[in-house]
Design a protein around this motif. Structure first.
Motif, PDB file in Angstrom:
ATOM      1  N   LEU A  61       0.817  -1.210   0.000  1.00  0.00           N
ATOM      2  CA  LEU A  61       0.000   0.000   0.000  1.00  0.00           C
ATOM      3  C   LEU A  61       0.853   1.263   0.000  1.00  0.00           C
ATOM      4  N   PRO A  62       0.350   2.344  -0.605  1.00  0.00           N
ATOM      5  CA  PRO A  62       1.136   3.574  -0.765  1.00  0.00           C
ATOM      6  C   PRO A  62       1.668   4.165   0.540  1.00  0.00           C
ATOM      7  N   ALA A  63       0.926   4.086   1.632  1.00  0.00           N
ATOM      8  CA  ALA A  63       1.354   4.711   2.893  1.00  0.00           C
ATOM      9  C   ALA A  63       2.378   3.871   3.656  1.00  0.00           C
ATOM     10  N   THR A  64       2.637   2.661   3.207  1.00  0.00           N
ATOM     11  CA  THR A  64       3.569   1.761   3.878  1.00  0.00           C
ATOM     12  C   THR A  64       4.999   2.198   3.640  1.00  0.00           C
ATOM     13  N   THR A  65       5.822   2.159   4.701  1.00  0.00           N
ATOM     14  CA  THR A  65       7.240   2.455   4.493  1.00  0.00           C
ATOM     15  C   THR A  65       7.895   1.226   3.858  1.00  0.00           C
ATOM     16  N   LEU A  66       8.963   1.474   3.149  1.00  0.00           N
ATOM     17  CA  LEU A  66       9.671   0.375   2.505  1.00  0.00           C
ATOM     18  C   LEU A  66      10.200  -0.600   3.547  1.00  0.00           C
ATOM     19  N   ARG A  67      10.672  -0.072   4.664  1.00  0.00           N
ATOM     20  CA  ARG A  67      11.204  -0.933   5.727  1.00  0.00           C
ATOM     21  C   ARG A  67      10.108  -1.847   6.296  1.00  0.00           C
ATOM     22  N   SER A  68       8.943  -1.280   6.605  1.00  0.00           N
ATOM     23  CA  SER A  68       7.875  -2.104   7.190  1.00  0.00           C
ATOM     24  C   SER A  68       7.295  -3.096   6.173  1.00  0.00           C
ATOM     25  N   ALA A  69       7.473  -2.811   4.891  1.00  0.00           N
ATOM     26  CA  ALA A  69       7.029  -3.750   3.855  1.00  0.00           C
ATOM     27  C   ALA A  69       8.006  -4.905   3.687  1.00  0.00           C
ATOM     28  N   GLY A  70       9.186  -4.777   4.319  1.00  0.00           N
ATOM     29  CA  GLY A  70      10.179  -5.836   4.225  1.00  0.00           C
ATOM     30  C   GLY A  70      11.121  -5.697   3.052  1.00  0.00           C
ATOM     31  N   VAL A  71      11.219  -4.479   2.504  1.00  0.00           N
ATOM     32  CA  VAL A  71      12.117  -4.249   1.373  1.00  0.00           C
ATOM     33  C   VAL A  71      13.565  -4.269   1.867  1.00  0.00           C
ATOM     34  N   ALA A  72      14.394  -5.021   1.183  1.00  0.00           N
ATOM     35  CA  ALA A  72      15.821  -5.075   1.480  1.00  0.00           C
ATOM     36  C   ALA A  72      16.597  -4.547   0.271  1.00  0.00           C
ATOM     37  N   SER A  73      17.822  -4.183   0.494  1.00  0.00           N
ATOM     38  CA  SER A  73      18.673  -3.691  -0.587  1.00  0.00           C
ATOM     39  C   SER A  73      18.712  -4.722  -1.716  1.00  0.00           C
ATOM     40  N   GLY A  74      18.482  -4.264  -2.928  1.00  0.00           N
ATOM     41  CA  GLY A  74      18.516  -5.145  -4.092  1.00  0.00           C
ATOM     42  C   GLY A  74      17.178  -5.763  -4.447  1.00  0.00           C
ATOM     43  N   ASP A  75      16.161  -5.590  -3.597  1.00  0.00           N
ATOM     44  CA  ASP A  75      14.834  -6.124  -3.916  1.00  0.00           C
ATOM     45  C   ASP A  75      14.254  -5.427  -5.135  1.00  0.00           C
ATOM     46  N   ILE A  76      13.382  -6.125  -5.822  1.00  0.00           N
ATOM     47  CA  ILE A  76      12.708  -5.576  -6.993  1.00  0.00           C
ATOM     48  C   ILE A  76      11.270  -5.255  -6.619  1.00  0.00           C
ATOM     49  N   ILE A  77      10.879  -4.023  -6.862  1.00  0.00           N
ATOM     50  CA  ILE A  77       9.496  -3.598  -6.662  1.00  0.00           C
ATOM     51  C   ILE A  77       8.925  -3.336  -8.045  1.00  0.00           C
ATOM     52  N   VAL A  78       7.813  -3.969  -8.339  1.00  0.00           N
ATOM     53  CA  VAL A  78       7.156  -3.797  -9.627  1.00  0.00           C
ATOM     54  C   VAL A  78       6.046  -2.767  -9.450  1.00  0.00           C
ATOM     55  N   VAL A  79       6.066  -1.734 -10.286  1.00  0.00           N
ATOM     56  CA  VAL A  79       5.044  -0.697 -10.240  1.00  0.00           C
ATOM     57  C   VAL A  79       4.214  -0.793 -11.511  1.00  0.00           C
ATOM     58  N   VAL A  80       2.901  -0.902 -11.330  1.00  0.00           N
ATOM     59  CA  VAL A  80       1.966  -0.952 -12.443  1.00  0.00           C
ATOM     60  C   VAL A  80       1.183   0.347 -12.423  1.00  0.00           C
ATOM     61  N   ARG A  81       1.165   1.027 -13.547  1.00  0.00           N
ATOM     62  CA  ARG A  81       0.445   2.292 -13.641  1.00  0.00           C
ATOM     63  C   ARG A  81      -0.571   2.207 -14.761  1.00  0.00           C
ATOM     64  N   ARG A  82      -1.793   2.621 -14.456  1.00  0.00           N
ATOM     65  CA  ARG A  82      -2.846   2.689 -15.469  1.00  0.00           C
ATOM     66  C   ARG A  82      -3.106   4.152 -15.754  1.00  0.00           C
TER      67      ARG A  82
END
Length: 107
Positions: A61-82
Motif C-alpha cells: 500500500l502507498p502509505a507503507t514504508t519500505l522498511r515495514s514492507a520488508g524491502v531489502a537492498s537489491g529487492d525488486i518492486i514492480v510498479v503498475v500504472r494505469r
C-alpha cells in the motif's frame, strides 16, 4: 477503448527505507517523466488507484514504508500504472448516427 502495455527496463533507485511506497512511486514517475497522478483524467465510476506496487508477488500500500514492507537492498518492486489515453472519441446519438469530435467542431 484501447489499452496499451509498456514494459520498461529495470531501473535502480537509491531510496531511504523509511520513505513510503507513495514517495518511491513519485520519484519513479519523475525519473520516467510520468504525469503526476493528480493530473490524470478519471472516467466516471473509475475509483481504482492509478498505481499499484508489488513486492514478491504481494501488493504494498502507498502509505507503507519500505522498511515495514520488508524491502531489502537489491529487492525488486514492480510498479503498475494505469493511465487513460484519450486519442479519439465518438458520440452515438439516439438514431445511432455516429459523429466524431472533429465533425462536432467543424474540422
Amino acid at each position: 477503448m484501447e489499452t496499451r502495455t509498456d514494459c520498461l527496463d529495470d531501473l535502480q533507485l537509491d531510496v531511504d527505507l523509511d520513505s513510503t511506497v507513495e514517495l518511491l512511486n513519485q520519484e519513479l514517475g519523475h525519473k520516467l517523466n510520468w504525469r503526476p497522478v493528480g493530473s490524470l483524467q478519471r472516467l466516471e465510476g473509475f475509483t481504482d488507484p492509478w498505481e499499484k506496487s508489488m513486492l514478491k508477488g504481494r501488493e504494498v500500500l502507498p502509505a507503507t514504508t519500505l522498511r515495514s514492507a520488508g524491502v531489502a537492498s537489491g529487492d525488486i518492486i514492480v510498479v503498475v500504472r494505469r493511465e487513460l489515453i484519450a486519442e479519439a472519441w465518438q458520440i452515438v446519438g439516439e438514431n445511432d448516427e455516429e459523429s466524431s469530435s472533429d465533425e462536432e467542431d467543424g474540422w
